[in-house]
Design an enzyme around this catalytic site. Sequence first.
Site, PDB file in Angstrom:
ATOM      1  N   LEU A 161     -34.946  30.189  16.345  1.00  0.00           N
ATOM      2  CA  LEU A 161     -34.345  28.859  16.319  1.00  0.00           C
ATOM      3  C   LEU A 161     -35.468  27.839  16.416  1.00  0.00           C
ATOM      4  CD1 LEU A 161     -31.395  29.483  18.790  1.00  0.00           C
ATOM      5  CD2 LEU A 161     -31.242  29.351  16.292  1.00  0.00           C
ATOM      6  N   SER A 162     -35.162  26.594  16.109  1.00  0.00           N
ATOM      7  CA  SER A 162     -36.230  25.589  16.157  1.00  0.00           C
ATOM      8  C   SER A 162     -36.814  25.469  17.555  1.00  0.00           C
ATOM      9  CB  SER A 162     -35.724  24.235  15.654  1.00  0.00           C
ATOM     10  OG  SER A 162     -34.663  23.759  16.457  1.00  0.00           O
ATOM     11  N   GLU A 163     -35.995  25.676  18.599  1.00  0.00           N
ATOM     12  CA  GLU A 163     -36.520  25.608  19.966  1.00  0.00           C
ATOM     13  C   GLU A 163     -35.795  26.600  20.872  1.00  0.00           C
ATOM     14  OE1 GLU A 163     -39.002  23.627  20.793  1.00  0.00           O
ATOM     15  OE2 GLU A 163     -38.994  22.094  19.223  1.00  0.00           O
ATOM     16  N   THR A 164     -36.548  27.180  21.778  1.00  0.00           N
ATOM     17  CA  THR A 164     -35.999  27.925  22.910  1.00  0.00           C
ATOM     18  C   THR A 164     -36.489  27.242  24.176  1.00  0.00           C
ATOM     19  OG1 THR A 164     -35.935  30.043  21.733  1.00  0.00           O
ATOM     20  CG2 THR A 164     -35.959  30.125  24.132  1.00  0.00           C
TER      21      THR A 164
END
Length: 260
Positions: free
Chosen positions: A44-47
Amino acid sequence: MRLPLFQVDAFSSRVFGGNPAAVCPLDAWLPDAELQAIALENNLSETAFFVREAGGLRLRWFTPTQEVDLCGHATLAAAWVLFHRLEAGLERVEFASRSGPLVVTREADGWLAMDFPSRPPTPCPVPAGLVEALGAAPRETFASRDLVAVFDSEAQVRALRPDLAKLATLDTFAVVPTAPGKDVDFVSRFFAPRAGVPEDPVTGSAHCSLVPYWAKRLGKSALSARQVSARGGELRCEERGSRVRISGQAALYLEGFITW
């Protein structure tokens, strides 16, 4: 190893909208290489990862390729997990982060409001290669953490089909096309291929620069915004001098565990 994992669609009132972020609450920090491997596996774009330390909660964010200094949608997602899954009845949370203290509060209508640092962009020449990478020429550009490319209309921003390989050669974390909106104050998109994020669906941190720019241009402090990616997302924003207030909704998509 067994870790809780939540996936939350941020800046959306429903699943399959907004920006999906993974959230991993931790009892103690894992080695950075393991945090990065989890973020890459999540894809995902961010964790977001957070740990309760002696001084309170510390929050960190990883794209699939690197740690970043600020992320809005994953902060919103982390706060949602605390409010709705881990600490029922909590109305306010303060995270320590690489960008200083970040406060998230519940609003009366259920939206979550984030208090973030303002990053006003400054005018800069159109960088060499930008027009070719975007496939269109902005009317002007501004620099902050990101390169803000201002267009005349929402339709122009929606129509962009950038060459991501060319965008990745530009010396900036991300490129943020923006324009006046048809039924909101402004719209935007967000491309950060150098950070492993081809197009981010909804980007809270970009609004740390967009809000002061549009507040000054439109002569108003309270602003409505929409990120016009394929998934799309709605934001309520307010310019507050050295800070910006960015509000959004969130919806839980997945709850489970990582095991290895």
